[in-house]
Design a protein around this motif. Structure first.
Motif, PDB file in Angstrom:
ATOM      1  N   VAL A  61      20.006 -36.386  -1.395  1.00 13.51           N
ATOM      2  CA  VAL A  61      20.715 -35.444  -0.525  1.00 13.51           C
ATOM      3  C   VAL A  61      19.742 -34.925   0.525  1.00 13.51           C
ATOM      4  CG1 VAL A  61      22.307 -34.744  -2.364  1.00 13.51           C
ATOM      5  CG2 VAL A  61      20.197 -33.451  -2.003  1.00 13.51           C
ATOM      6  N   PRO A  62      20.252 -34.413   1.648  1.00  8.43           N
ATOM      7  CA  PRO A  62      19.337 -33.844   2.643  1.00  8.43           C
ATOM      8  C   PRO A  62      18.489 -32.730   2.037  1.00  8.43           C
ATOM      9  CG  PRO A  62      21.531 -34.079   3.554  1.00  8.43           C
ATOM     10  CD  PRO A  62      21.640 -34.368   2.084  1.00  8.43           C
ATOM     11  N   ILE A  63      17.258 -32.643   2.497  1.00  5.38           N
ATOM     12  CA  ILE A  63      16.353 -31.625   1.962  1.00  5.38           C
ATOM     13  C   ILE A  63      16.912 -30.232   2.189  1.00  5.38           C
ATOM     14  CG2 ILE A  63      14.913 -31.387   4.023  1.00  5.38           C
ATOM     15  CD1 ILE A  63      13.735 -31.493   0.332  1.00  5.38           C
ATOM     16  N   SER A  64      17.720 -30.061   3.200  1.00  5.21           N
ATOM     17  CA  SER A  64      18.289 -28.741   3.498  1.00  5.21           C
ATOM     18  C   SER A  64      19.244 -28.258   2.405  1.00  5.21           C
ATOM     19  CB  SER A  64      18.998 -28.750   4.851  1.00  5.21           C
ATOM     20  OG  SER A  64      19.983 -29.768   4.879  1.00  5.21           O
ATOM     21  N   VAL A  65      19.809 -29.166   1.604  1.00  8.75           N
ATOM     22  CA  VAL A  65      20.703 -28.765   0.510  1.00  8.75           C
ATOM     23  C   VAL A  65      20.119 -29.116  -0.867  1.00  8.75           C
ATOM     24  CG1 VAL A  65      22.803 -28.877   1.911  1.00  8.75           C
ATOM     25  CG2 VAL A  65      22.071 -30.900   0.634  1.00  8.75           C
ATOM     26  N   TYR A  66      18.901 -29.672  -0.884  1.00  6.48           N
ATOM     27  CA  TYR A  66      18.286 -30.099  -2.138  1.00  6.48           C
ATOM     28  C   TYR A  66      18.192 -28.959  -3.159  1.00  6.48           C
ATOM     29  CZ  TYR A  66      14.739 -31.416  -5.503  1.00  6.48           C
ATOM     30  OH  TYR A  66      14.073 -31.647  -6.671  1.00  6.48           O
ATOM     31  N   SER A  67      17.715 -27.804  -2.720  1.00  8.10           N
ATOM     32  CA  SER A  67      17.508 -26.685  -3.658  1.00  8.10           C
ATOM     33  C   SER A  67      18.819 -26.249  -4.311  1.00  8.10           C
ATOM     34  CB  SER A  67      16.846 -25.511  -2.949  1.00  8.10           C
ATOM     35  OG  SER A  67      15.532 -25.867  -2.588  1.00  8.10           O
ATOM     36  N   ARG A  88      17.662 -40.563   6.247  1.00  5.83           N
ATOM     37  CA  ARG A  88      18.905 -39.795   6.229  1.00  5.83           C
ATOM     38  C   ARG A  88      18.769 -38.473   5.471  1.00  5.83           C
ATOM     39  NH1 ARG A  88      23.829 -43.246   4.600  1.00  5.83           N
ATOM     40  NH2 ARG A  88      24.931 -41.689   5.803  1.00  5.83           N
ATOM     41  N   THR A  89      17.876 -38.419   4.488  1.00 12.55           N
ATOM     42  CA  THR A  89      17.763 -37.180   3.706  1.00 12.55           C
ATOM     43  C   THR A  89      16.693 -36.240   4.237  1.00 12.55           C
ATOM     44  OG1 THR A  89      16.243 -38.197   2.125  1.00 12.55           O
ATOM     45  CG2 THR A  89      18.610 -38.283   1.598  1.00 12.55           C
ATOM     46  N   ALA A  90      15.716 -36.773   4.964  1.00 14.27           N
ATOM     47  CA  ALA A  90      14.660 -35.930   5.539  1.00 14.27           C
ATOM     48  C   ALA A  90      15.149 -35.401   6.892  1.00 14.27           C
ATOM     49  CB  ALA A  90      13.369 -36.728   5.687  1.00 14.27           C
ATOM     50  N   ASN A  91      16.187 -34.574   6.838  1.00 14.48           N
ATOM     51  CA  ASN A  91      16.851 -34.121   8.066  1.00 14.48           C
ATOM     52  C   ASN A  91      16.191 -32.909   8.710  1.00 14.48           C
ATOM     53  OD1 ASN A  91      17.619 -32.409   6.000  1.00 14.48           O
ATOM     54  ND2 ASN A  91      19.660 -32.053   6.821  1.00 14.48           N
ATOM     55  N   VAL A  92      15.146 -32.384   8.080  1.00 14.26           N
ATOM     56  CA  VAL A  92      14.431 -31.230   8.618  1.00 14.26           C
ATOM     57  C   VAL A  92      12.936 -31.527   8.487  1.00 14.26           C
ATOM     58  CG1 VAL A  92      13.989 -28.757   8.345  1.00 14.26           C
ATOM     59  CG2 VAL A  92      16.264 -29.656   7.868  1.00 14.26           C
ATOM     60  N   LEU A  93      12.180 -31.213   9.514  1.00 17.46           N
ATOM     61  CA  LEU A  93      10.730 -31.388   9.422  1.00 17.46           C
ATOM     62  C   LEU A  93      10.144 -30.326   8.500  1.00 17.46           C
ATOM     63  CD1 LEU A  93       9.886 -32.113  13.151  1.00 17.46           C
ATOM     64  CD2 LEU A  93       9.938 -33.733  11.254  1.00 17.46           C
ATOM     65  N   PRO A  94       9.101 -30.655   7.744  1.00 20.38           N
ATOM     66  CA  PRO A  94       8.519 -29.683   6.810  1.00 20.38           C
ATOM     67  C   PRO A  94       8.148 -28.355   7.467  1.00 20.38           C
ATOM     68  CG  PRO A  94       7.586 -31.846   6.415  1.00 20.38           C
ATOM     69  CD  PRO A  94       8.435 -31.961   7.653  1.00 20.38           C
ATOM     70  N   ALA A  95       7.604 -28.406   8.666  1.00 20.43           N
ATOM     71  CA  ALA A  95       7.192 -27.166   9.341  1.00 20.43           C
ATOM     72  C   ALA A  95       8.395 -26.301   9.713  1.00 20.43           C
ATOM     73  CB  ALA A  95       6.389 -27.499  10.592  1.00 20.43           C
ATOM     74  N   ALA A  96       9.550 -26.922   9.896  1.00 19.06           N
ATOM     75  CA  ALA A  96      10.739 -26.174  10.303  1.00 19.06           C
ATOM     76  C   ALA A  96      11.563 -25.683   9.116  1.00 19.06           C
ATOM     77  CB  ALA A  96      11.616 -27.050  11.197  1.00 19.06           C
ATOM     78  N   TYR A  97      11.259 -26.186   7.909  1.00 15.53           N
ATOM     79  CA  TYR A  97      12.057 -25.808   6.743  1.00 15.53           C
ATOM     80  C   TYR A  97      11.600 -24.453   6.229  1.00 15.53           C
ATOM     81  CZ  TYR A  97      14.610 -26.105   2.386  1.00 15.53           C
ATOM     82  OH  TYR A  97      15.462 -25.858   1.348  1.00 15.53           O
ATOM     83  N   PRO A  98      12.492 -23.453   6.164  1.00 16.17           N
ATOM     84  CA  PRO A  98      12.071 -22.098   5.796  1.00 16.17           C
ATOM     85  C   PRO A  98      11.921 -21.865   4.297  1.00 16.17           C
ATOM     86  CG  PRO A  98      14.410 -22.113   6.279  1.00 16.17           C
ATOM     87  CD  PRO A  98      13.906 -23.511   6.518  1.00 16.17           C
ATOM     88  N   GLY A  99      12.495 -22.713   3.473  1.00 17.54           N
ATOM     89  CA  GLY A  99      12.532 -22.432   2.041  1.00 17.54           C
ATOM     90  C   GLY A  99      11.382 -23.039   1.261  1.00 17.54           C
ATOM     91  N   VAL A 100      11.380 -22.715  -0.035  1.00 13.86           N
ATOM     92  CA  VAL A 100      10.420 -23.298  -0.966  1.00 13.86           C
ATOM     93  C   VAL A 100      11.148 -24.394  -1.728  1.00 13.86           C
ATOM     94  CG1 VAL A 100       9.010 -22.852  -2.996  1.00 13.86           C
ATOM     95  CG2 VAL A 100       9.165 -21.141  -1.192  1.00 13.86           C
TER      96      VAL A 100
END
Length: 199
Positions: A61-67, A88-100
């Motif tokens: 799944v996209p990292i944005s919904v993984y958690s 397809r699942t790495a839809n956000v760059l690590p630096a831009a992802y706000p979560g843990v």
């Protein structure tokens, strides 16, 4: 670790870019080629019954919904959970992802069977280590809370009986042995009774 549940919710995944590039292999296909027993699900409701016999779960799944997916899975059953990292699942760059992000491992489409095996074994070790840390943390928090009750009870006994705290502790310990209870339970009873009487 042989039985793996792969969750790939197509509605969460972005559509193919249409640039003519070949879509990457699905997580289920790569794991099947690696010799694993794979069951696939697209929704949490489909996945939950499959988890009881699984050794691990792969979230494609996209990292944005993984958690969110990981929390749903782990609330049902604790097992190693890995993220399937693809275009397809790495839809956000690590630096831009706000979560843990808490994951036991990462798999990707280009992995060989040996790389898959190593990643899954390392994920199992990571999962077991994380579970041990959680258990130790809970035990430490429980001991800390018990210590607070004991310290409060010692203070109450010391002031009401006009005795030193060391003697108050001995009194607590003796009372716990007489009642065949834990010292923290006796301390909590004393503190609660004292607070009730002095409200």
């Amino acid at each position: 670790m042989r039985a793996i549940v792969v969750i790939e919710n197509r509605s969460d995944l972005p559509s193919d870019s249409g640039d003519g590039s070949r879509p990457s292999a699905s997580a289920a296909a790569v794991l099947l080629r690696g010799g694993y027993q794979v069951t696939a699900a697209a929704t949490c409701e489909q996945a939950l019954p499959l988890l009881s016999s699984a050794d691990a779960c792969v979230l494609a799944v996209p990292i944005s919904v993984y958690s969110d997916w990981r929390v749903s899975i782990s609330s049902h059953r604790a097992l190693p959970t890995l993220w399937w990292c693809s275009e397809r699942t790495a839809n956000v760059l690590p630096a831009a992802y706000p979560g843990v992000i808490t994951t036991d491992g990462i798999l990707s489409p280009g992995m060989s069977p040996a790389e898959l095996e190593w990643s899954l074994q390392l994920a199992l070790g990571q999962f077991q280590t994380r579970r041990q840390w959680v258990k130790e943390r809970e035990q430490l928090l429980t001991r800390l809370e018990e210590r607070k009750w004991i310290e409060r009870a010692k203070g109450i006994l010391s002031s009401t009986r006009n005795i030193p705290e060391a003697e108050a502790y001995d009194l607590l310990r003796k009372q716990a042995m007489n009642e065949r209870k834990r010292i923290a339970d006796v301390a909590a009873s004393i503190v609660n009774a004292y607070q009730l009487l002095h409200k």
